[in-house]
Design an enzyme around this catalytic site. Structure first.
Site, short mmCIF file in Angstrom:
data_model
loop_
_atom_site.label_atom_id
_atom_site.label_comp_id
_atom_site.label_asym_id
_atom_site.label_seq_id
_atom_site.Cartn_x
_atom_site.Cartn_y
_atom_site.Cartn_z
N HIS A 67 4.28 -7.79 2.12
CA HIS A 67 5.69 -7.51 2.85
C HIS A 67 5.74 -7.50 4.35
CE1 HIS A 67 6.59 -3.97 2.77
NE2 HIS A 67 6.23 -4.03 3.88
N ASP A 105 3.28 -6.39 -4.37
CA ASP A 105 3.37 -6.22 -2.79
C ASP A 105 2.10 -6.00 -2.21
OD1 ASP A 105 4.48 -6.39 -0.66
OD2 ASP A 105 4.88 -4.36 -0.98
N SER A 120 4.72 0.87 6.38
CA SER A 120 3.70 0.13 5.20
C SER A 120 3.31 -0.33 5.10
CB SER A 120 4.98 -1.31 5.25
OG SER A 120 6.59 -0.12 4.73
#
Length: 479
Positions: free
Chosen positions: A117, A147, A220
């Site tokens: 992402h 992911d 992230s």
């Protein structure tokens, strides 16, 4: 006060003081020192920024509001964020979206791991190293299901992280994150492992590591380290109701990430095992209705036609207790195990069928690129047979077309719901019932006969399909 008593008090005071110093020293020794770990690991942690071209939907020059009457502070804000730009002749201007994340270098020749992402739909990816030099990155491949994304930058003798074994990670163990929250490069946060094997919505194939490490936007894709300075996970998600950190962070186990990255590097895509079933959790009432000692396993709510499970003889209503000797404590454990296998692999399932344990050999298939289409249930035509029992539903037989659409050999569709147990458990007109009390339903007549003999004050299971999705529900009939 006598001299001997004074000496006694002084001796006691000195002893207490020394004890306090010892306890303080022990407490300091018990707290971990992260400085060496951070110094050694930080050079391999990178900042990742992306650019994406989007259609410009900003207000055109001729549509700009009159800003003259606004206070200076607000006028400056709108002028800065809504710049007047002339439209192109076709009116199809573009604007540039930017995002920020983290990553880490896993090989000295420039392979970088991050989250999918972070780089999804990016037109340009820039990796900034710890010395603030910037490199253009190429997207090797991504795997949205886990992911995970693998990048490649041109470089030699780049610093790399040490990779650990997430299977050896223990709950309560200290862990540390390095990343770029809100763009603040190489920020360090620490915490402990709160749980392992967590399943999150829409992330069926990742047994997440839950921690209380402070993770915020920009973290992230960054690494989660153990106290040996080894990467044990990729920081991926947080649970929040405020948009900020609330003490619940989730990391992708490094074992999962490396398996994905190896496949992306070799094939440019990820293949994983597939069983071809729809499963659900076994709660207390379902366990009672299926004759289980306790809630455990994965209940098969649907078997997809021509899938690996169907070809191997797995049936609706089977409860899968283990796979290749590994127990299925929660239903989410099964996809994790199946996903690690390759197409063509043999697996042994321990199941409960009709209250009896048995083993079943299955051949694992390949996960389809898209989710399988299992059909959509619709209402039925024809006369309804009134249910002469306390369920409180009127049902009719499925048409041949409906059976084909839902891939069913039999079943009934609900025409009407009256007051009673059916209404209390949320059944609706149009719902399809294929099983009642662990028995397959062939017709409305059989449904009525089974319903008449349902046990009282005991959990009874019913398999219901709504809009093509199947699940088991339970209810109890009172005296």
């Amino acid at each position: 006060m006598s001299i001997p008593r004074l000496k006694s008090y002084l001796s006691m005071f000195a002893a207490v003081l020394m004890l306090g110093q010892v306890l303080s020293a022990q407490a300091e020794e018990a707290l971990p020192d992260f400085t060496t770990l951070v110094e050694q690991a930080s050079p391999a942690v990178v900042n990742i920024s992306t650019k994406q071209k989007l259609p410009d939907r900003r207000i055109a020059a001729g549509q700009m509001p009159d800003l003259e009457g606004l206070p200076p502070m607000f006028r400056e804000f709108f002028e800065r964020n809504m710049p007047q730009q002339p439209r192109s002749p076709r009116g199809d201007r573009q604007r540039e979206a930017q995002s920020l994340g983290s990553g880490f270098i896993i090989s000295s020749d420039g392979y970088v791991l991050t989250n999918n992402h972070v780089v999804a739909d990016a037109d340009e990816i820039i990796v900034r190293l710890s010395d603030r030099s910037e490199l253009q990155a190429k997207l090797v491949g991504t795997d949205p299901r886990t992911d995970v994304a693998l990048l490649k930058v041109d470089g030699k003798n780049l610093p790399t992280v040490k990779l650990g074994d997430s299977e050896k990670l223990k709950v309560g163990e200290w862990v540390l994150a390095i990343g770029s929250p809100f763009g603040f490069d190489h920020s360090v946060t620490k915490g402990i492992v709160s749980a392992k094997g967590r399943t999150l919505p829409n992330d069926t194939y990742v047994p997440f590591i839950q921690t209380d490490v402070a993770i915020n936007p920009g973290n992230s894709g960054g690494p989660l380290f153990n106290m040996n300075g080894e990467v044990v996970g990729i920081n991926s998600q947080i649970f929040t109701r405020s948009g900020g950190f609330m003490g619940l962070s989730f990391a992708i186990p490094i074992d999962v990430a490396i398996d994905v990255s190896n496949q992306l590097k070799k094939d440019g895509k990820v293949s994983r095992g597939w069983l071809g079933v729809v499963i659900q959790e076994v709660n207390k009432d379902l366990a009672e209705s299926f004759g289980l000692d306790k809630p455990a396993g994965a209940l098969v709510a649907q078997v997809l036609e021509d899938g690996p499970a169907a070809k191997s003889g797995l049936q609706v209503g089977d409860v899968i207790l283990s796979m290749n000797g590994q127990p299925i404590v929660m239903s989410a454990d099964l996809p994790h195990l199946v996903g690690t296998l390759k197409a063509g692999a043999k697996a042994k399932l321990e199941i409960i069928r009709n209250g009896k344990r048995q083993n079943l050999d299955v051949t694992i298939g390949a996960m389809p690129d898209d989710d399988a289409d299992i059909g959509t249930g619709t209402g039925a035509d024809g006369s309804a047979e009134r249910s002469s029992n306390r369920l409180g539903v009127s049902v009719s037989d499925l048409t041949a077309e409906q059976k084909k659409s839902l891939e069913l050999k039999g079943g009934v569709v609900i025409k009407e719901v009256q007051d009673g147990p059916a209404a209390m458990i949320g059944l609706r007109p149009g719902d399809v019932i294929s099983h009642l009390n662990n028995q397959a339903i062939a017709s409305a007549k059989q449904f009525t006969e089974i319903a008449k003999d349902l046990p009282k004050n005991r959990s009874v299971s019913m398999r219901v399909l709504r809009q093509g999705r199947a699940s088991f529900i339970t209810f109890k009939l009172a005296e």
